[in-house]
Write an enzyme that holds these catalytic residues in place. Structure first.
Site, short mmCIF file in Angstrom:
data_model
loop_
_atom_site.label_atom_id
_atom_site.label_comp_id
_atom_site.label_asym_id
_atom_site.label_seq_id
_atom_site.Cartn_x
_atom_site.Cartn_y
_atom_site.Cartn_z
N CYS A 113 0.81 -1.22 0.00
CA CYS A 113 0.00 0.00 0.00
C CYS A 113 0.85 1.28 0.00
O CYS A 113 0.35 2.35 -0.33
CB CYS A 113 -0.96 0.00 1.18
N HIS A 244 -3.31 7.48 1.80
CA HIS A 244 -3.68 6.13 1.36
C HIS A 244 -5.06 5.83 1.95
O HIS A 244 -5.33 6.13 3.11
CB HIS A 244 -2.64 5.12 1.85
N ASN A 274 -10.02 -0.01 -0.57
CA ASN A 274 -8.55 0.08 -0.47
C ASN A 274 -7.94 -0.51 -1.74
O ASN A 274 -7.96 -1.72 -1.93
CB ASN A 274 -8.09 -0.69 0.78
O1 UT7 Z 1 -3.76 -0.67 3.60
C1 UT7 Z 1 -2.83 -1.31 4.38
C2 UT7 Z 1 -3.07 -1.10 5.80
N1 UT7 Z 1 -4.30 -1.71 6.17
C3 UT7 Z 1 -4.97 -1.23 7.16
O2 UT7 Z 1 -4.54 -0.25 7.71
C4 UT7 Z 1 -6.21 -1.96 7.58
C5 UT7 Z 1 -6.31 -1.84 9.06
N2 UT7 Z 1 -7.41 -2.54 9.65
C6 UT7 Z 1 -8.71 -2.21 9.49
O3 UT7 Z 1 -9.09 -1.41 8.67
C7 UT7 Z 1 -9.69 -2.81 10.48
O4 UT7 Z 1 -8.98 -3.46 11.52
C8 UT7 Z 1 -10.71 -3.82 9.84
C9 UT7 Z 1 -11.72 -3.05 9.02
C10 UT7 Z 1 -9.98 -4.84 8.99
C11 UT7 Z 1 -11.46 -4.54 10.95
O5 UT7 Z 1 -12.10 -3.60 11.80
P1 UT7 Z 1 -11.95 -3.67 13.39
O6 UT7 Z 1 -12.75 -2.58 13.94
O7 UT7 Z 1 -10.48 -3.66 13.70
O8 UT7 Z 1 -12.63 -5.04 13.72
P2 UT7 Z 1 -12.03 -6.34 14.46
O9 UT7 Z 1 -11.10 -7.08 13.56
O10 UT7 Z 1 -11.51 -5.94 15.82
O11 UT7 Z 1 -13.34 -7.20 14.67
C12 UT7 Z 1 -14.42 -6.72 15.51
C13 UT7 Z 1 -15.57 -7.72 15.40
C14 UT7 Z 1 -15.15 -9.18 15.61
O12 UT7 Z 1 -16.18 -9.84 16.26
P3 UT7 Z 1 -16.14 -10.11 17.86
O13 UT7 Z 1 -14.89 -10.89 18.10
O14 UT7 Z 1 -16.11 -8.75 18.51
O15 UT7 Z 1 -17.39 -10.87 18.11
C15 UT7 Z 1 -15.03 -9.73 14.22
O16 UT7 Z 1 -15.24 -11.12 14.15
O17 UT7 Z 1 -16.13 -7.67 14.10
C16 UT7 Z 1 -16.16 -8.99 13.51
N3 UT7 Z 1 -15.97 -8.86 12.08
C17 UT7 Z 1 -16.98 -8.62 11.23
N4 UT7 Z 1 -18.29 -8.46 11.41
C18 UT7 Z 1 -19.04 -8.22 10.33
C19 UT7 Z 1 -14.80 -8.93 11.39
N5 UT7 Z 1 -15.04 -8.72 10.06
C20 UT7 Z 1 -16.38 -8.54 9.95
C21 UT7 Z 1 -17.22 -8.30 8.85
N6 UT7 Z 1 -18.54 -8.13 9.10
N7 UT7 Z 1 -16.75 -8.18 7.60
#
Ligand code: UT7
Length: 317
Positions: A113, A244, A274
């Site tokens: 990225c 980005h 992204n």
């Molecule tokens: O470009 C290169 C750099 N990349 C980045 O900077 C990406 C960085 N990361 C992110 O953008 C975010 O971490 C994500 C969008 C990937 C995820 O968001 P988050 O707020 O960090 O969510 P999380 O991974 O902490 O998950 C929270 C909850 C979990 O459920 P529990 O354990 O709280 O029950 C996940 O299982 O959300 C759940 N979850 C989803 N729910 C619905 C994870 N993915 C999904 C989904 N839909 N697609």
């Protein structure tokens, strides 16, 4: 002293759109969750047979036209991509051939990225040293090809597209400074499972999103300080942030750090998702086309990605 300046921008998005509603049919997710956590509503997906070099070609032709140059003036081609058409030749060589030019150096840069920031900084060095006068710098991705559409943890993020700039030698900046970094100890937090040397039949992106998110936020906070400090500049000197486009919450944190309203941030993440190395040149081209970014504006571009890699480029447009 020779500097490099952006003479023209271009962008291209494939026709097919993958909406959050479409993703609801593929994995256990909702439009509400995706939009609240990422700011994404939709992303574009390359059609079968449409490769990164094809997207790059469209964006490059637009940038060449916008710069008002003859394509034969191009004496350097750098393509930032994580999703090259083939292992080799480089996508830059394939693009050179599609542009029907020959002879100039052409190579790819792989910094995921952060790829476009790395490519722009590299082209700037070529121009400053006198090794090139007119560079074509592209970010192009068909990241959907390495996305596992059964993995809801990250398939909701990615989109395909390309952005390009023509960078020309000039007597005034142009590119004011660039700052590049990497730390390979984080390689497992955002990666593709296997590849060529480390064999894997169907490579796909794997990420520990939340860990990446936190490190990205802090690292981009530090790169703002580094960039301003290196140039003795204040936050108020920055007219536009062209970040980005990984996640709107990361972008909002950087804008807050800069004391900037979101009206001075170019946002495309809602429509493009992204697009990895393509996201910054795509966003830049959008804001130049719609008239928001004008000549003379001071712009901070910053990125963070797999590796980890990160960096910034400060320019006077
Ligand atoms: O470009 C290169 C750099 N990349 C980045 O900077 C990406 C960085 N990361 C992110 O953008 C975010 O971490 C994500 C969008 C990937 C995820 O968001 P988050 O707020 O960090 O969510 P999380 O991974 O902490 O998950 C929270 C909850 C979990 O459920 P529990 O354990 O709280 O029950 C996940 O299982 O959300 C759940 N979850 C989803 N729910 C619905 C994870 N993915 C999904 C989904 N839909 N697609």
């Amino acid at each position: 002293m020779t500097y490099s300046r952006i003479a023209g921008t271009g962008s291209y998005l494939p026709q097919k759109i993958l909406s959050n509603a479409d993703l609801e049919r593929l994995v256990d997710t909702t439009d509400e969750w995706i939009f609240a956590r990422t700011g994404i509503r939709q992303r574009h997906i390359a059609s079968e047979g449409e490769c990164s070099s094809d997207l790059a070609l469209h964006a490059s032709e637009q940038a060449i036209l916008a710069a008002g140059i003859d394509r034969h003036q191009i004496d350097l081609i750098i393509v930032a991509t994580t999703t090259p058409d083939r292992i080799f030749p480089s996508t830059a060589c394939l693009l050179q051939h599609k542009l029907a030019i020959a002879g100039c150096p052409a190579f790819d840069i792989q910094a995921v990225c952060s790829g476009f920031v790395y490519a722009l900084a590299t082209a700037d060095q070529f121009i400053k040293s006198g090794a090139a006068k007119c560079a074509l710098v592209v970010g192009a991705e068909t990241i959907s090809r390495i996305t596992d559409y059964s993995d809801r943890s990250n398939c909701i993020l990615w989109g395909d597209g390309a952005g390009a700039v023509i960078l020309q030698a000039g007597e005034e900046p142009g590119i004011i400074s660039s700052h590049l970094h990497a730390d390979g100890k984080y390689n497992e937090l955002l990666c593709v499972s296997g590849g060529v040397s480390q064999k894997e039949s169907k490579p796909a992106i794997q990420t520990e999103g939340n860990a990446v998110f936190k490190i990205a936020e802090n690292t981009l906070d530090a790169i703002v300080d580094e960039t301003l400090g290196a140039n003795g500049m204040e936050k108020a000197h920055i007219d536009w942030l062209v970040p980005h486009q990984a996640n709107i919450r990361i972008i909002q944190a950087t804008a807050k750090k800069l004391g900037m309203g979101m009206d001075r941030v170019v946002l495309t993440v809602d429509r493009h998702g992204n697009t990895s190395a393509a996201s910054i040149p795509l966003a830049l081209a959008v804001a130049v086309r719609d008239g928001r970014i004008k000549r003379g504006a001071t712009i901070l571009m910053e990125a963070f990605g797999g590796g980890f890699t990160w960096g910034s480029v400060l320019i006077k447009y």
